[in-house]
Design a protein around this motif. Structure first.
Motif, mmCIF file in Angstrom:
data_model
loop_
_atom_site.group_PDB
_atom_site.id
_atom_site.type_symbol
_atom_site.label_atom_id
_atom_site.label_comp_id
_atom_site.label_asym_id
_atom_site.label_seq_id
_atom_site.Cartn_x
_atom_site.Cartn_y
_atom_site.Cartn_z
ATOM 1 N N PHE A 1 -2.879 5.707 3.729
ATOM 2 C CA PHE A 1 -3.576 6.711 4.542
ATOM 3 C C PHE A 1 -2.576 7.656 5.202
ATOM 4 N N PHE A 2 -1.487 7.107 5.729
ATOM 5 C CA PHE A 2 -0.471 7.960 6.345
ATOM 6 C C PHE A 2 0.204 8.849 5.303
ATOM 7 N N GLN A 3 0.485 8.313 4.121
ATOM 8 C CA GLN A 3 1.079 9.122 3.057
ATOM 9 C C GLN A 3 0.145 10.257 2.653
ATOM 10 N N GLU A 4 -1.133 9.941 2.486
ATOM 11 C CA GLU A 4 -2.092 10.959 2.060
ATOM 12 C C GLU A 4 -2.232 12.081 3.089
ATOM 13 N N HIS A 5 -1.970 11.772 4.350
ATOM 14 C CA HIS A 5 -2.104 12.784 5.411
ATOM 15 C C HIS A 5 -0.757 13.261 5.933
ATOM 16 N N ASP A 6 0.280 13.091 5.107
ATOM 17 C CA ASP A 6 1.616 13.594 5.444
ATOM 18 C C ASP A 6 2.060 13.126 6.832
ATOM 19 N N PHE A 7 1.713 11.886 7.162
ATOM 20 C CA PHE A 7 2.088 11.270 8.438
ATOM 21 C C PHE A 7 1.643 12.113 9.635
ATOM 22 N N PHE A 8 0.608 12.937 9.414
ATOM 23 C CA PHE A 8 0.065 13.774 10.491
ATOM 24 C C PHE A 8 1.178 14.602 11.134
ATOM 25 N N HIS A 9 2.132 15.022 10.288
ATOM 26 C CA HIS A 9 3.243 15.904 10.682
ATOM 27 C C HIS A 9 4.259 15.229 11.604
ATOM 28 N N LEU A 10 4.237 13.910 11.660
ATOM 29 C CA LEU A 10 5.316 13.171 12.318
ATOM 30 C C LEU A 10 6.421 12.898 11.295
ATOM 31 N N ASP A 11 7.631 12.692 11.783
ATOM 32 C CA ASP A 11 8.738 12.317 10.912
ATOM 33 C C ASP A 11 8.489 10.891 10.414
ATOM 34 N N PRO A 12 8.385 10.679 9.094
ATOM 35 C CA PRO A 12 8.130 9.315 8.593
ATOM 36 C C PRO A 12 9.163 8.298 9.042
ATOM 37 N N ASN A 13 10.395 8.747 9.324
ATOM 38 C CA ASN A 13 11.420 7.812 9.788
ATOM 39 C C ASN A 13 11.123 7.254 11.173
ATOM 40 N N ASN A 14 10.205 7.902 11.881
ATOM 41 C CA ASN A 14 9.854 7.456 13.227
ATOM 42 C C ASN A 14 8.495 6.763 13.262
ATOM 43 N N VAL A 15 7.941 6.446 12.089
ATOM 44 C CA VAL A 15 6.703 5.671 11.984
ATOM 45 C C VAL A 15 7.069 4.378 11.256
ATOM 46 N N ILE A 16 7.122 3.280 11.997
ATOM 47 C CA ILE A 16 7.633 2.021 11.462
ATOM 48 C C ILE A 16 6.492 1.011 11.394
ATOM 49 N N MET A 17 6.082 0.665 10.180
ATOM 50 C CA MET A 17 4.999 -0.300 9.989
ATOM 51 C C MET A 17 5.587 -1.671 9.665
ATOM 52 N N PHE A 18 5.000 -2.702 10.227
ATOM 53 C CA PHE A 18 5.457 -4.063 9.961
ATOM 54 C C PHE A 18 4.264 -5.011 10.039
ATOM 55 N N GLU A 19 4.401 -6.168 9.396
ATOM 56 C CA GLU A 19 3.291 -7.116 9.282
ATOM 57 C C GLU A 19 3.412 -8.255 10.281
ATOM 58 N N GLN A 20 2.274 -8.663 10.822
ATOM 59 C CA GLN A 20 2.233 -9.886 11.588
ATOM 60 C C GLN A 20 2.036 -11.065 10.642
ATOM 61 N N ARG A 21 2.190 -12.266 11.141
ATOM 62 C CA ARG A 21 2.063 -13.457 10.316
ATOM 63 C C ARG A 21 0.602 -13.762 9.999
ATOM 64 N N MET A 22 0.433 -14.524 8.941
ATOM 65 C CA MET A 22 -0.885 -15.000 8.544
ATOM 66 C C MET A 22 -0.899 -16.527 8.647
ATOM 67 N N LEU A 23 -2.024 -17.079 9.077
ATOM 68 C CA LEU A 23 -2.167 -18.523 9.219
ATOM 69 C C LEU A 23 -3.404 -18.997 8.456
ATOM 70 N N PRO A 24 -3.382 -20.200 7.894
ATOM 71 C CA PRO A 24 -4.556 -20.705 7.178
ATOM 72 C C PRO A 24 -5.743 -20.932 8.114
ATOM 73 N N ALA A 25 -6.925 -20.576 7.636
ATOM 74 C CA ALA A 25 -8.157 -20.974 8.328
ATOM 75 C C ALA A 25 -8.414 -22.450 8.038
ATOM 76 N N VAL A 26 -9.003 -23.143 9.001
ATOM 77 C CA VAL A 26 -9.130 -24.600 8.946
ATOM 78 C C VAL A 26 -10.585 -24.975 9.198
ATOM 79 N N ASN A 27 -11.100 -25.982 8.464
ATOM 80 C CA ASN A 27 -12.460 -26.418 8.748
ATOM 81 C C ASN A 27 -12.474 -27.399 9.929
ATOM 82 N N PHE A 28 -13.664 -27.841 10.302
ATOM 83 C CA PHE A 28 -13.787 -28.653 11.513
ATOM 84 C C PHE A 28 -13.178 -30.039 11.363
ATOM 85 N N ASP A 29 -12.840 -30.417 10.131
ATOM 86 C CA ASP A 29 -12.178 -31.700 9.892
ATOM 87 C C ASP A 29 -10.661 -31.577 9.832
#
Length: 583
Positions: free
Chosen positions: A180-208
């Motif tokens: 989305f940011f690429q398609e909109h040219d980062f809304f005219h911000l410098d891409p070097n100043n837009v830093i995306m990173f991922e949070q961790r993922m954890l397994p979902a667990v049943n009641f047992d």
């Protein structure tokens, strides 16, 4: 890639060998994907995660029996106000905020790991359009506010400055957001100043206490909550990046607030001058009212299907979750941290002597409003979830008639980098996970996909505000709800926090700004419309007026375009219109 035998042995240690029950019947590609996913899970961490999830879910819901006796409002000296201070003090805060921005010491950090499920869409919430005349998305509004506040700070101090934009995503939102940011040219911000990173993922667990298979070849995974920020900062070397850039102060906020003021100079300056290390905003309550439904032609990006995962765009170096650790790339160390400012509103002594968080809060609109309460428990600042406050406690009022526990947390915080470093390196393991009981799709014992009609699984989350008890200097900052808080959480069919409400909140704000700047509005016949700067909640403004954040950040500078002039509704004041009005 680990062999099936090795993965099976690890899962046996974790008590989760059932996750391989369909392995033998999988094609080579899905089988390899499953073994890779399972091989990254640390057995001891997985065992403990599943045990804690089942144990926490087994606890009866509701407030702890002794919470009411331990609960206290924040002391008055710990609460500041954007509206009740004198103009000179507010100007002082604002100037200090602009000074820090001009010195390139301020960054903003967006929490955008959640999906738009409650909103009824399959793409990230920041891509959503609420139906503004300009058809701008939440991401675009936020990007333009960053540009405007950079411009204002630069003009005041005769310099060019940058506010880096850190965006915490998840496995679900990173790809679509980057595209989305690429398609909109980062809304005219410098891409070097837009830093995306991922949070961790954890397994979902049943009641047992058993991890859930979403498909034969895939474990059901979920983001670890916005409190996963602190692990993600370490995982992706974000604090080191901030240090290299000279960032000392960080404004952290959630994606869904359409009125959020990114890097708010008043808020930043207030926190810096008070020596705070974390902040939160509060405001007078509106009268509850049911909104009008949003027209069916409005919701979402028109014709915008969820995009496929893109090539990464200036992404932070990946590391995975604790149950999926891996080694990060080496980084160059920056100079030492600055000394801590003097503390305000001390909590009981903690170990490191670094600055602390300051959250933004709004006053609760009504006692049962589903926002957490910023208060003290056992003399320590923290957020108590609305579900944990008994109805009797929620209804308590002070001598002035206001709710005693009225400081509603809106996930809008100020942190110093030193405090974030301390939490990430020392206190993150002490954060208590919260239980979210959800409907988690799964495969049954025959491998058939099932979409449950009632909750069947547990997702464990941490909250960004769970760090407040570690603060030495903690203060809340009161702001106007109508100016700074309107969250987009629910679909159009819901009564509150839906697209119609958020759209109305922004357009009503812009209408007020235009009236204050001396504008007049006309109806279709050319007659002047009534000027009504204050209306009941749920009422549409008499005229539709949208003001681009690139023209005005918080209502400033509009007189030169609007003073004494008449405009037909709808009216959009963007950069082109502003230039035409100055000609």
């Amino acid at each position: 890639m680990a062999s099936e035998r090795a993965v099976r042995a690890r899962l046996q240690r974790a008590g989760q060998e059932h996750l391989l029950r369909f392995c033998a019947e999988l094609a080579p590609g899905p089988r390899a994907a499953l073994l890779a996913e399972l091989g990254a899970l640390e057995p001891e961490a997985l065992r403990e995660h599943c045990r804690r999830a089942a144990a926490a879910c087994a606890h009866p819901p509701g407030p702890p029996p002794d919470l009411a006796a331990r609960l206290r409002p924040l002391p008055p000296e710990c609460v500041g106000s954007a509206s009740r201070c004198d103009p000179e003090t507010r100007l002082l805060w604002e100037e200090e905020g602009f000074r820090q921005i001009a010195l390139n010491k301020v960054a903003v950090l967006l929490l955008a790991g959640g999906q738009g499920t409650r909103l009824g869409v399959t793409y990230p919430k920041g891509m959503y359009q609420v139906g503004l005349p300009s058809q701008k998305s939440l991401y675009q509004l936020q990007a333009e506010r960053i540009q405007r506040v950079e411009q204002l700070a630069g003009e005041r101090h005769g310099t060019r400055c940058t506010i880096p934009w850190y965006i915490m995503t998840s496995e679900f939102t990173l790809g679509p957001t980057a595209t989305f940011f690429q398609e909109h040219d980062f809304f005219h911000l410098d891409p070097n100043n837009v830093i995306m990173f991922e949070q961790r993922m954890l397994p979902a667990v049943n009641f047992d206490g058993r991890a859930i298979l979403e498909q034969k070849h895939k474990v059901a995974m979920a983001p670890d909550g916005n409190g996963g920020l602190y692990c993600a900062l370490s995982d992706h070397q974000i604090l080191e990046d901030m240090e290299r850039r000279g960032v000392e102060f960080v404004h952290v906020y959630c994606v869904d607030n359409i009125l959020v003021r990114l890097a708010d100079p008043v808020f930043i300056g207030f926190c810096v001058l008070r020596g705070a290390d974390c902040g939160a905003k509060v405001s007078p309550p509106p009268a509850p009212a049911l909104p009008r439904p949003l027209p069916p032609s409005v919701p979402g990006p028109p014709g915008h299907a969820p995009p496929p995962s893109p090539t990464p765009v200036h992404l932070a170096p990946p590391r995975s979750a604790s149950p999926r650790p891996s080694s990060p790339p080496p980084v160059r160390l920056a100079p030492p941290l600055l000394p801590a400012p003097p503390p305000v509103c001390r909590a009981p002594p903690r170990q490191p002597s670094q600055p602390r968080p300051w959250p933004q809060v709004v006053e609760k609109a009504y006692p049962e409003e589903p926002v957490g309460v910023v208060c003290q428990v056992d003399g320590v600042p923290q957020v108590v979830e609305y579900s944990e406050v008994s109805p009797e406690t929620a209804q308590l009022r002070g001598p002035d008639g206001h709710l005693l526990y009225s400081l509603g947390n809106i996930c809008n915080h100020f942190f110093t980098r030193g405090f974030l470093q301390m939490v990430s390196s020392e206190f993150e393991p002490l954060l208590k996970p919260h239980v979210a009981v959800k409907k988690v799709p799964y495969v049954d014992e025959e491998g058939n996909p099932v979409k449950p009609i009632k909750p069947n699984g547990i997702k464990m989350e941490k909250f960004v505000f769970d760090v407040f008890p570690f603060a030495k200097s903690f203060v809340a900052f009161e702001v106007s709800r109508e100016e700074e808080f309107s969250p987009l959480k629910n679909a159009a069919s819901d009564a509150r926090d839906n697209p119609a409400m958020t759209r109305r909140a922004l357009l009503m704000q812009h209408y007020r700004w235009a009236l204050q700047a001396g504008a007049h509005f006309l109806d279709a016949c050319g007659a002047r419309l009534p000027e009504l700067p204050s209306l009941p909640d749920g009422t549409e403004p008499p005229a539709i007026c949208e003001i681009s954040p690139l023209v005005s950040y918080a209502g400033e500078g509009l007189e030169m375009y609007l003073q004494g002039r008449e405009f037909r509704s709808p009216f959009i004041l963007d950069e082109n219109q502003a230039r035409a009005l100055q000609a």
